[in-house]
Design a protein around this motif. Structure first.
Motif, PDB file in Angstrom:
ATOM      1  N   GLU A 114       0.843  -1.269  -0.024  1.00  0.00           N
ATOM      2  CA  GLU A 114       0.048   0.075   0.064  1.00  0.00           C
ATOM      3  C   GLU A 114       0.845   1.168   0.025  1.00  0.00           C
ATOM      4  O   GLU A 114       0.549   2.215  -0.621  1.00  0.00           O
ATOM      5  CB  GLU A 114      -0.757  -0.151   1.303  1.00  0.00           C
ATOM      6  N   TYR A 140      -2.548 -14.767  -0.430  1.00  0.00           N
ATOM      7  CA  TYR A 140      -2.793 -13.633  -0.042  1.00  0.00           C
ATOM      8  C   TYR A 140      -2.035 -12.572  -0.721  1.00  0.00           C
ATOM      9  O   TYR A 140      -2.662 -11.300  -1.131  1.00  0.00           O
ATOM     10  CB  TYR A 140      -2.626 -13.699   1.463  1.00  0.00           C
ATOM     11  N   THR A 141      -0.959 -12.629  -0.782  1.00  0.00           N
ATOM     12  CA  THR A 141       0.288 -11.914  -1.462  1.00  0.00           C
ATOM     13  C   THR A 141      -0.247 -11.733  -2.704  1.00  0.00           C
ATOM     14  O   THR A 141      -0.097 -10.437  -3.231  1.00  0.00           O
ATOM     15  CB  THR A 141       1.748 -12.303  -1.200  1.00  0.00           C
ATOM     16  N   ARG A 143      -2.941 -12.012  -4.225  1.00  0.00           N
ATOM     17  CA  ARG A 143      -4.207 -11.112  -4.700  1.00  0.00           C
ATOM     18  C   ARG A 143      -3.976  -9.528  -4.127  1.00  0.00           C
ATOM     19  O   ARG A 143      -4.661  -8.902  -4.852  1.00  0.00           O
ATOM     20  CB  ARG A 143      -5.351 -11.795  -3.762  1.00  0.00           C
ATOM     21  N   LYS A 144      -3.090  -9.500  -3.058  1.00  0.00           N
ATOM     22  CA  LYS A 144      -3.264  -8.041  -2.525  1.00  0.00           C
ATOM     23  C   LYS A 144      -2.461  -7.248  -3.835  1.00  0.00           C
ATOM     24  O   LYS A 144      -2.701  -6.150  -4.143  1.00  0.00           O
ATOM     25  CB  LYS A 144      -2.402  -7.972  -1.313  1.00  0.00           C
ATOM     26  N   GLU A 146      -2.244  -7.467  -6.823  1.00  0.00           N
ATOM     27  CA  GLU A 146      -2.949  -7.653  -7.838  1.00  0.00           C
ATOM     28  C   GLU A 146      -3.838  -6.480  -7.906  1.00  0.00           C
ATOM     29  O   GLU A 146      -3.993  -5.492  -8.673  1.00  0.00           O
ATOM     30  CB  GLU A 146      -4.139  -8.815  -8.130  1.00  0.00           C
ATOM     31  N   LYS A 147      -4.714  -6.346  -6.626  1.00  0.00           N
ATOM     32  CA  LYS A 147      -5.561  -5.266  -6.084  1.00  0.00           C
ATOM     33  C   LYS A 147      -4.763  -4.057  -6.326  1.00  0.00           C
ATOM     34  O   LYS A 147      -5.421  -2.950  -6.697  1.00  0.00           O
ATOM     35  CB  LYS A 147      -6.000  -5.642  -5.026  1.00  0.00           C
ATOM     36  N   LEU A 148      -3.413  -4.009  -5.988  1.00  0.00           N
ATOM     37  CA  LEU A 148      -2.671  -2.721  -5.623  1.00  0.00           C
ATOM     38  C   LEU A 148      -1.941  -2.448  -7.037  1.00  0.00           C
ATOM     39  O   LEU A 148      -1.163  -1.503  -6.724  1.00  0.00           O
ATOM     40  CB  LEU A 148      -1.964  -2.696  -4.419  1.00  0.00           C
ATOM     41  N   GLY A 149      -2.221  -2.813  -7.962  1.00  0.00           N
ATOM     42  CA  GLY A 149      -1.877  -2.256  -9.433  1.00  0.00           C
ATOM     43  C   GLY A 149      -0.325  -2.939  -9.482  1.00  0.00           C
ATOM     44  O   GLY A 149       0.316  -2.222 -10.367  1.00  0.00           O
ATOM     45  N   LYS A 151       1.749  -5.012 -11.628  1.00  0.00           N
ATOM     46  CA  LYS A 151       1.586  -5.900 -13.035  1.00  0.00           C
ATOM     47  C   LYS A 151       2.258  -7.125 -13.277  1.00  0.00           C
ATOM     48  O   LYS A 151       1.694  -7.718 -14.207  1.00  0.00           O
ATOM     49  CB  LYS A 151       1.896  -4.607 -14.261  1.00  0.00           C
ATOM     50  N   GLN A 204      -0.251  -6.478   7.592  1.00  0.00           N
ATOM     51  CA  GLN A 204      -1.658  -6.161   6.917  1.00  0.00           C
ATOM     52  C   GLN A 204      -2.617  -7.303   6.779  1.00  0.00           C
ATOM     53  O   GLN A 204      -3.475  -7.294   5.810  1.00  0.00           O
ATOM     54  CB  GLN A 204      -1.008  -5.916   5.350  1.00  0.00           C
TER      55      GLN A 204
END
Ligand SMILES: Cc1cc2nc3c(=O)[nH]c(=O)nc-3n(C[C@H](O)[C@H](O)[C@H](O)COP(=O)(O)O)c2cc1C
Length: 205
Positions: A114, A140-141, A143-144, A146-149, A151, A204
């Motif tokens: 983040e 978990y790492t 997915r996170k 991916e969500k936070l851009g 690439k 996190q």
């Protein structure tokens, strides 16, 4: 001091960093064979000169995994950048964004994913990951990221056990490393909620 070559940067780093930090960043595992090989391999590269060409418009732009970059400069995952400067990975992310370089965030970073996404929202970023023994942590790492851009994922597979090296233990404290060695890498301790914030995954969950 003008900085032109890798050697120039190396000299400056040695001058600026304290002894422990220098040893950490300048490290090689075991008898340093791989470390030496790497230097020798790079020294065999030659720039092919093409003379009598129109050089008025030069362009180093290229692509990595389909992403455009203005020149082939990518920052490989490097853990614990706060040893070099308190702003650590966030400073690196801002610098990379400013010059258009790609940054791979180490999963041994102190800054979280983040923090990096916020510090350099327009920067091209990839996430480094180890196939952890805890598969949930791995997922978990991913997915996170991916969500936070982030690439792409840079998967490190050559560290089934930590190498022989003292500096990390000295800097983070021996117990800290030993307690969490079952997770293969110091950073992941944070997943266990130890809250030390030495990791990009820290606190996190
Ligand atoms: C201080 C230091 C920290 C590193 N941290 C990581 C890391 O967290 N994850 C990783 O996959 N590789 C890590 N590496 C390996 C580098 O990303 C790189 O692959 C390796 O240094 C080989 O590249 P080189 O020959 O240009 O040094 C680290 C290397 C160094 C020197």
């Amino acid at each position: 001091m003008e900085l032109y070559t890798v050697l120039d940067y190396e000299r400056l780093a040695k001058e600026k960093l304290d002894k422990d930090a220098w040893e950490y960043f300048n490290y090689g595992r075991g008898r340093k064979w791989c470390f030496q090989d790497s230097i020798e391999a790079f020294s065999r590269y030659r720039i092919r000169s093409r003379v009598l060409q129109d050089v008025s418009n030069r362009c180093l732009a290229t692509t990595v995994l389909g992403q455009s970059i203005p020149y082939p400069i990518c920052i490989s995952p490097t853990a614990c950048q706060f040893f070099a400067h308190p702003d650590g990975e966030e400073a690196t992310a801002k610098a990379a964004e400013a010059v258009g370089a790609l940054m791979v965030l180490s999963c041994g970073a102190r800054s979280s994913m983040e923090d990096i996404a916020m510090a350099a929202p327009g920067g091209l970023r990839w996430m480094n990951i180890y196939p952890f023994t805890d598969r949930q942590l791995t997922e978990y790492t991913i997915r996170k990221a991916e969500k936070l851009g982030f690439k792409a994922l840079v998967v490190t597979v050559d560290s089934p056990v930590p190498g022989i090296h003292g500096a990390m233990e000295e800097l983070l404290g021996k117990d800290h490393v030993v307690n969490h060695s079952s997770y293969r890498y110091v950073n992941v301790c944070c997943y266990l909620n130890c809250n030390c914030r030495t990791s990009s995954i820290c606190g996190q969950v």
